[in-house]
Design a protein around this motif. Sequence first.
Motif, mmCIF file in Angstrom:
data_model
loop_
_atom_site.group_PDB
_atom_site.id
_atom_site.type_symbol
_atom_site.label_atom_id
_atom_site.label_comp_id
_atom_site.label_asym_id
_atom_site.label_seq_id
_atom_site.Cartn_x
_atom_site.Cartn_y
_atom_site.Cartn_z
ATOM 1 N N GLY A 16 -16.677 8.518 -32.581
ATOM 2 C CA GLY A 16 -15.096 8.825 -32.225
ATOM 3 C C GLY A 16 -14.557 8.044 -31.320
ATOM 4 O O GLY A 16 -15.020 7.189 -30.933
ATOM 5 N N SER A 17 -13.447 8.698 -31.163
ATOM 6 C CA SER A 17 -12.662 7.971 -29.484
ATOM 7 C C SER A 17 -12.355 9.404 -27.932
ATOM 8 O O SER A 17 -12.402 10.197 -29.115
ATOM 9 N N LEU A 18 -12.740 8.895 -27.081
ATOM 10 C CA LEU A 18 -11.313 9.309 -26.501
ATOM 11 C C LEU A 18 -10.785 8.577 -25.552
ATOM 12 O O LEU A 18 -11.070 7.181 -25.158
ATOM 13 N N ARG A 19 -9.798 9.498 -24.401
ATOM 14 C CA ARG A 19 -8.892 8.174 -23.648
ATOM 15 C C ARG A 19 -9.281 9.378 -22.451
ATOM 16 O O ARG A 19 -8.991 10.020 -22.004
ATOM 17 N N LEU A 20 -10.120 8.298 -21.130
ATOM 18 C CA LEU A 20 -10.500 8.828 -19.754
ATOM 19 C C LEU A 20 -8.910 8.514 -18.544
ATOM 20 O O LEU A 20 -8.189 7.739 -19.296
ATOM 21 N N SER A 21 -8.625 9.300 -17.652
ATOM 22 C CA SER A 21 -7.487 8.800 -17.187
ATOM 23 C C SER A 21 -7.918 8.850 -15.990
ATOM 24 O O SER A 21 -8.764 9.813 -15.709
ATOM 25 N N CYS A 22 -7.478 8.020 -14.921
ATOM 26 C CA CYS A 22 -7.143 7.994 -13.606
ATOM 27 C C CYS A 22 -6.524 8.033 -12.557
ATOM 28 O O CYS A 22 -5.872 6.840 -13.033
ATOM 29 N N VAL A 23 -6.492 8.736 -11.991
ATOM 30 C CA VAL A 23 -4.535 8.809 -11.021
ATOM 31 C C VAL A 23 -4.487 8.772 -10.165
ATOM 32 O O VAL A 23 -5.912 9.044 -9.258
ATOM 33 N N VAL A 24 -4.329 7.581 -9.294
ATOM 34 C CA VAL A 24 -4.855 6.843 -7.922
ATOM 35 C C VAL A 24 -3.532 7.173 -7.047
ATOM 36 O O VAL A 24 -2.156 7.297 -7.505
ATOM 37 N N SER A 25 -3.714 7.205 -6.174
ATOM 38 C CA SER A 25 -2.840 7.428 -4.995
ATOM 39 C C SER A 25 -3.766 7.291 -3.360
ATOM 40 O O SER A 25 -4.713 6.643 -3.172
ATOM 41 N N GLY A 26 -2.464 7.296 -2.691
ATOM 42 C CA GLY A 26 -2.725 6.714 -1.160
ATOM 43 C C GLY A 26 -2.001 5.690 -0.694
ATOM 44 O O GLY A 26 -1.683 4.428 -2.241
ATOM 45 N N ARG A 27 -1.911 5.326 0.656
ATOM 46 C CA ARG A 27 -1.647 3.694 1.141
ATOM 47 C C ARG A 27 -1.469 2.764 0.254
ATOM 48 O O ARG A 27 -1.218 2.170 0.215
ATOM 49 N N ALA A 28 -3.810 2.858 0.188
ATOM 50 C CA ALA A 28 -3.954 1.745 -0.276
ATOM 51 C C ALA A 28 -4.287 1.384 -1.293
ATOM 52 O O ALA A 28 -5.098 0.730 -1.658
ATOM 53 N N ALA A 29 -3.469 2.067 -2.696
ATOM 54 C CA ALA A 29 -3.540 2.501 -3.444
ATOM 55 C C ALA A 29 -3.859 0.630 -4.477
ATOM 56 O O ALA A 29 -4.796 0.783 -5.188
#
Length: 116
Positions: A16-29
């Motif tokens: 099977g398949s999955l999709r992971l997400s990673c939200v990045v924030s911050g001044r040094a992102a």
Amino acid sequence: QVQLVESGGGSVQAGGSLRLSCVVSGRAATMYAVGWFRQAPGKEREFVAGITWSGGTTYYADSVKGRFTISRDNVKMTVYLQMNTLKPEDTAVYYCNADPPLPRTWGQGTQVTVSS
């Protein structure tokens, strides 16, 4: 100063398949490449895939080459990990972090479970 929040894990059968997400924030992102890492029960955390913000250069662990694809959306400041042809040995908690990892930036991770 970078914050990263993972999501998208789940349970799937082998193949099977999955999709992971990673939200990045911050001044040094955007100063750091972003990597996906994983830790299986009883094992050390290992690198899975990485991507740079500028240019979008990607790189992978040998164990996932050809099955996983890392990508990024510069507008949404989100890094994705598309995981196809999943195997039981891919079962782990998946984390995103800067690459090389920033020690105090590990989040909760997201569980991926692949059953045979």
